[in-house]
Write a protein that holds these residues in place. Structure first.
Motif, PDB file in Angstrom:
ATOM      1  N   PRO A 158      -1.976  52.998  69.860  1.00 48.10           N
ATOM      2  CA  PRO A 158      -3.054  52.007  69.882  1.00 48.10           C
ATOM      3  C   PRO A 158      -4.068  52.282  68.787  1.00 48.10           C
ATOM      4  N   GLY A 159      -4.892  51.313  68.513  1.00 47.40           N
ATOM      5  CA  GLY A 159      -5.883  51.463  67.455  1.00 47.40           C
ATOM      6  C   GLY A 159      -7.272  51.050  67.888  1.00 47.40           C
ATOM      7  N   LEU A 160      -8.273  51.661  67.248  1.00 49.18           N
ATOM      8  CA  LEU A 160      -9.675  51.288  67.443  1.00 49.18           C
ATOM      9  C   LEU A 160     -10.294  51.121  66.074  1.00 49.18           C
ATOM     10  N   TYR A 161     -10.910  49.975  65.843  1.00 45.09           N
ATOM     11  CA  TYR A 161     -11.498  49.640  64.551  1.00 45.09           C
ATOM     12  C   TYR A 161     -12.935  49.179  64.769  1.00 45.09           C
ATOM     13  N   CYS A 162     -13.885  49.977  64.272  1.00 43.27           N
ATOM     14  CA  CYS A 162     -15.305  49.673  64.450  1.00 43.27           C
ATOM     15  C   CYS A 162     -16.122  50.750  63.751  1.00 43.27           C
ATOM     16  N   THR A 163     -17.440  50.634  63.770  1.00 40.37           N
ATOM     17  CA  THR A 163     -18.305  51.663  63.217  1.00 40.37           C
ATOM     18  C   THR A 163     -18.460  52.818  64.204  1.00 40.37           C
ATOM     19  N   ASP A 164     -19.050  53.924  63.751  1.00 38.39           N
ATOM     20  CA  ASP A 164     -19.309  55.058  64.646  1.00 38.39           C
ATOM     21  C   ASP A 164     -20.213  54.640  65.799  1.00 38.39           C
ATOM     22  N   GLU A 165     -21.232  53.846  65.491  1.00 36.88           N
ATOM     23  CA  GLU A 165     -22.159  53.390  66.518  1.00 36.88           C
ATOM     24  C   GLU A 165     -21.428  52.573  67.573  1.00 36.88           C
ATOM     25  N   GLU A 166     -20.552  51.690  67.127  1.00 37.68           N
ATOM     26  CA  GLU A 166     -19.805  50.855  68.067  1.00 37.68           C
ATOM     27  C   GLU A 166     -18.818  51.681  68.876  1.00 37.68           C
ATOM     28  N   ALA A 167     -18.193  52.679  68.251  1.00 39.18           N
ATOM     29  CA  ALA A 167     -17.224  53.524  68.956  1.00 39.18           C
ATOM     30  C   ALA A 167     -17.874  54.253  70.130  1.00 39.18           C
TER      31      ALA A 167
END
Length: 233
Positions: free
Chosen positions: A216-225
């Motif tokens: 699976p993948g996660l794509y976002c900024t550090d803040e969003e993560a």
């Protein structure tokens, strides 16, 4: 406090073997209403079942609903777009196949991202389909290996993908799609209080244990993560 809206799309393209997409979509709707603060009246579900007509599940219908949700969105709102169906590579980039064989691409979704960023809203995409890694082309890759050059980290929407860009999503369980079912499991266990990073990390480990050949993948900024799922921050 802003409003939460969700567009849930599940397509099986008249293929009885893909009924899992419908099952998981219904279960995901129950999960986000019970644990994540979405209200039934703010959820639109598009499913190609025996009662639906082609124009109701077409590319135009889904784009129109996305546009409608986008126009209704105000500062502080949260918009969720969930898709279960066929994912393809179109000119080397991930795209979501619609009932009438047209596609919603990362470029289509990027226009929504830009609009919602201007409105200070949060936009999350969940893609439970093949080739879904990197669907939001400019979103920073936190978990996964689909993007060679991560580029500059900036808000470009949040993507949770069932697999990587060059993988197929074959994993299913007895009743439902394995990626969605694992999302439901961990969201339920946490009663909705879990970060995007922790959620996809748990799903990744669980998928490894099943032997499913998909990452699976996660794509976002550090803040969003680090943010709680489906919440404004």
């Amino acid at each position: 406090m802003g409003k939460k809206r969700a567009l849930l799309v599940a397509l099986k393209f008249n293929n009885p073997d893909m009924i899992d997409s419908h099952i998981s979509c219904h279960r995901f709707e129950e999960c986000i209403t019970k644990h994540c603060g979405f209200l039934p009246q703010d959820i639109c579900k598009i499913i190609d079942d025996k009662n639906s007509k082609p124009h109701e599940v077409s590319y135009d219908a889904i784009r129109r609903q996305l546009h409608c949700f986008q126009e209704m969105t105000k500062s502080g709102d949260v918009l969720l777009f969930y898709y279960a169906g066929h994912g393809i590579l179109e000119k080397g980039y991930p795209a979501l196949k619609m009932y009438d064989n047209l596609t919603i691409t990362g470029q289509h979704l990027q226009l929504i991202v830009e609009n919602l960023n201007a409105r200070k809203a949060v936009f999350t995409v969940i893609a439970d389909c093949c080739h879904s890694g990197g669907l939001l082309r400019y979103a920073y890759e936190q978990i996964g290996r689909s993007v060679v050059d991560r580029g500059e980290m900036q808000r470009q929407g949040i993507l949770l993908s069932a697999c990587q860009q060059f993988q197929v999503s074959l994993g299913t369980v007895e009743c439902g799609l394995i990626f969605t079912e694992l999302l439901i499991q961990f969201i339920t266990e946490a009663n909705g209080i879990i970060t995007y990073w922790d959620l996809i990390t748990k799903v990744k480990l669980a998928l490894c244990k099943t032997g499913a050949i998909q990452i699976p993948g996660l794509y976002c900024t550090d803040e969003e993560a680090k943010a709680q799922i489906f919440e404004h921050f």
